[in-house]
Motif scaffolding. Structure first.
Motif, mmCIF file in Angstrom:
data_model
loop_
_atom_site.group_PDB
_atom_site.id
_atom_site.type_symbol
_atom_site.label_atom_id
_atom_site.label_comp_id
_atom_site.label_asym_id
_atom_site.label_seq_id
_atom_site.Cartn_x
_atom_site.Cartn_y
_atom_site.Cartn_z
ATOM 1 N N LEU A 166 0.826 -1.198 0.000
ATOM 2 C CA LEU A 166 0.000 0.000 0.000
ATOM 3 C C LEU A 166 0.866 1.257 0.000
ATOM 4 C CD1 LEU A 166 -2.830 1.080 -0.051
ATOM 5 C CD2 LEU A 166 -2.935 0.881 2.437
ATOM 6 N N THR A 167 1.985 1.197 0.698
ATOM 7 C CA THR A 167 2.917 2.317 0.669
ATOM 8 C C THR A 167 3.434 2.559 -0.745
ATOM 9 O OG1 THR A 167 3.603 1.867 2.932
ATOM 10 C CG2 THR A 167 5.095 3.181 1.600
ATOM 11 N N SER A 168 3.689 1.479 -1.481
ATOM 12 C CA SER A 168 4.148 1.631 -2.863
ATOM 13 C C SER A 168 3.086 2.298 -3.728
ATOM 14 C CB SER A 168 4.512 0.257 -3.446
ATOM 15 O OG SER A 168 5.558 -0.337 -2.726
ATOM 16 N N VAL A 169 1.832 1.908 -3.518
ATOM 17 C CA VAL A 169 0.750 2.542 -4.270
ATOM 18 C C VAL A 169 0.662 4.022 -3.930
ATOM 19 C CG1 VAL A 169 -1.750 2.560 -4.649
ATOM 20 C CG2 VAL A 169 -0.544 0.385 -4.449
ATOM 21 N N LEU A 170 0.786 4.339 -2.654
ATOM 22 C CA LEU A 170 0.734 5.736 -2.246
ATOM 23 C C LEU A 170 1.945 6.510 -2.770
ATOM 24 C CD1 LEU A 170 -0.492 5.297 1.438
ATOM 25 C CD2 LEU A 170 -1.832 6.010 -0.536
ATOM 26 N N THR A 171 3.077 5.846 -2.884
ATOM 27 C CA THR A 171 4.253 6.496 -3.454
ATOM 28 C C THR A 171 4.032 6.832 -4.919
ATOM 29 O OG1 THR A 171 5.676 5.297 -1.909
ATOM 30 C CG2 THR A 171 6.736 6.251 -3.835
ATOM 31 N N ASP A 172 3.409 5.914 -5.660
ATOM 32 C CA ASP A 172 3.051 6.218 -7.046
ATOM 33 C C ASP A 172 2.047 7.363 -7.114
ATOM 34 O OD1 ASP A 172 4.708 4.238 -7.975
ATOM 35 O OD2 ASP A 172 3.128 2.721 -8.090
ATOM 36 N N LEU B 190 3.816 12.520 0.053
ATOM 37 C CA LEU B 190 5.135 12.166 0.576
ATOM 38 C C LEU B 190 4.961 11.321 1.814
ATOM 39 C CD1 LEU B 190 8.189 12.496 0.277
ATOM 40 C CD2 LEU B 190 8.040 14.469 1.796
ATOM 41 N N LEU B 191 5.564 10.111 1.783
ATOM 42 C CA LEU B 191 5.395 9.155 2.887
ATOM 43 C C LEU B 191 6.689 8.947 3.638
ATOM 44 C CD1 LEU B 191 3.337 6.433 1.049
ATOM 45 C CD2 LEU B 191 2.520 7.882 2.884
ATOM 46 N N PRO B 192 6.635 8.615 4.962
ATOM 47 C CA PRO B 192 7.828 8.151 5.663
ATOM 48 C C PRO B 192 8.326 6.854 5.046
ATOM 49 C CG PRO B 192 6.061 8.720 7.209
ATOM 50 C CD PRO B 192 5.476 8.738 5.839
ATOM 51 N N ALA B 193 9.594 6.525 5.304
ATOM 52 C CA ALA B 193 10.205 5.339 4.682
ATOM 53 C C ALA B 193 9.616 4.054 5.190
ATOM 54 C CB ALA B 193 11.714 5.350 4.913
ATOM 55 N N THR B 194 9.257 3.989 6.493
ATOM 56 C CA THR B 194 8.818 2.724 7.086
ATOM 57 C C THR B 194 7.393 2.839 7.573
ATOM 58 O OG1 THR B 194 11.049 2.292 7.805
ATOM 59 C CG2 THR B 194 9.314 0.958 8.792
ATOM 60 N N PRO B 195 6.420 2.102 6.979
ATOM 61 C CA PRO B 195 5.047 2.159 7.443
ATOM 62 C C PRO B 195 4.854 1.283 8.661
ATOM 63 C CG PRO B 195 5.219 0.647 5.623
ATOM 64 C CD PRO B 195 6.592 1.240 5.817
ATOM 65 N N SER B 196 3.830 1.569 9.428
ATOM 66 C CA SER B 196 3.477 0.738 10.573
ATOM 67 C C SER B 196 2.007 0.921 10.868
ATOM 68 C CB SER B 196 4.308 1.112 11.803
ATOM 69 O OG SER B 196 4.036 2.442 12.172
ATOM 70 N N ALA B 197 1.469 0.042 11.739
ATOM 71 C CA ALA B 197 0.074 0.171 12.116
ATOM 72 C C ALA B 197 -0.112 1.511 12.806
ATOM 73 C CB ALA B 197 -0.321 -0.971 13.046
#
Length: 379
Positions: free
Chosen positions: A135-141, A149-156
């Motif tokens: 999901l982070t990859s989708v948000l990065t796209d 812009l997302l942080p490098a490491t996702p978490s709950a």
């Protein structure tokens, strides 16, 4: 040599006379090789996402559409509140919650900053972690289109910020040895090794003790047959059967899964021949210590389960704690799985596998020598 020849004739007659044993040796491993790679797939797909959209704007719909079209996610429902979406996770109907706040599009456009909220079900840690990464990859796209812009490491419980566009670095990746990232290419060589291990290990472990239960061992003991001849007579037939099963497995890998060995088969079969000697020596060693087939079966099962779990088939050996890595390096299965993957997928030559090859020779010498020494012709 004539004595060994007669022992081999005896063993082959016993094997082919046992009609219940033949399917176990030749049919079941092939059926398992057709089924297990399809089930042992660690690719995380079909991740269920619950959407909490408080904005219902064009940007929020664009984001949801991008997630749904990625091929990895299924939108399981649109909930009015985070509490309702959390109820879906508690019931096992969703894996990840994506909460889009009110005024998502307005604040993004006017203020240049906004947040979305991700919460992942971490009971299944692998699916939760990998699903969040996907999901982070989708948000990065999505960031390339609407400046997310997302942080490098996702978490709950991750909060993600929306900010104006920044200069970006394009990343071009290349996958070596398995360009399509087909998980079956990784699993099939390892499963083939495990099937050969199960057949050779268990059958060899039951071999000598079966002679004890039938009483024929006493007749052999009063003959001038030497101990090494007796052990060789027990080992060679199942060595040939192991080679045959492995060959059929390679053909299944070629015509069913499309896996063509990149390396030379000479190195692969050379290592296989030594591995089978070591494995069958282990089985015969267990058989010399056992007084019944049931005892031999459980002892062999105990060790073979350790071999499989510590072999790196499912979990890379490098990811194990130090004590587990030490145990894994004391099993012959670990080296053969590594070598099989190296030859089949990478095309490695003998210079790349010579260290595990000599280690496998050591296993073969120790296990078979131990079995010969432990076999007693007198009670």
């Amino acid at each position: 040599m004539r004595t060994l020849k007669f022992l081999l004739k005896k063993e082959f007659r016993q094997i082919f006379r046992n009609k219940s044993l033949l399917p176990i040796l030749f049919v079941l491993p092939m059926i398992q090789l057709l089924i297990l790679p399809l089930a042992a797939d660690f690719d995380v797909k079909d991740i269920n996402v619950a959407i909490v959209d408080h904005d219902h704007s064009g940007y929020s719909q664009q984001l949801i559409g991008k997630i749904a079209s990625s091929g990895y996610f299924h939108i399981k429902g649109y909930d009015a509140s985070y509490k309702e979406a959390l109820h879906r996770i508690e019931q096992g109907r969703a894996d990840i919650i994506l909460e889009i706040p009110a005024h998502f599009e307005r604040d993004l456009v006017k203020e240049g900053s906004q947040k979305v909220y991700l919460a992942a079900d971490a009971i299944n840690g692998v699916k939760g972690s990998i699903g969040s990464s996907y999901l982070t990859s989708v948000l990065t796209d999505f960031n390339n289109d609407i400046r997310l812009l997302l942080p490098a490491t996702p978490s709950a419980g991750l909060s993600t910020h929306l900010v104006p566009a920044q200069p970006t670095i394009g990343i071009v990746s290349e996958n070596w040895f398995n360009p399509s990232l087909n998980y079956q290419f990784f699993m099939v060589p390892g499963i083939l090794v495990i099937l050969v291990t199960l057949v050779g290990g268990f059958i060899a472990a039951l071999n000598i003790v079966k002679e004890k239960e039938m009483g024929t061992i006493e007749q052999i003991n009063v003959t001038p047959v030497k101990k090494w001849q007796f052990i060789a007579g027990k080992l060679i037939p199942f060595w040939l059967i192991g080679m045959f099963d492995f060959t059929i497995g390679l053909l299944i890998a070629r015509f069913v899964y499309g896996i063509i060995p990149e390396g030379r088969l000479v190195e692969l079969y050379l290592f296989l021949s030594v591995y089978l000697i070591a494995l069958l020596g282990f089985g015969l060693l267990v058989s010399t210590y056992s007084n019944s087939q049931l005892q031999a079966m459980f002892v062999a099962f105990f060790f073979i389960m350790i071999f499989i779990l510590m072999s790196g088939l499912f979990v890379p050996v490098d990811n194990m704690p130090v004590w587990a890595r030490m145990i894994s390096r004391l099993t012959p299965v670990t080296y053969f799985i590594d070598v099989t993957r190296m030859i089949v997928l990478k095309g490695s030559g003998f210079s790349d596998i010579k260290t595990p090859f000599f280690i496998e020779i050591a296993f073969a010498v120790v296990l078979n020598g131990w079995a010969i020494l432990n076999y007693r012709k007198t009670s």
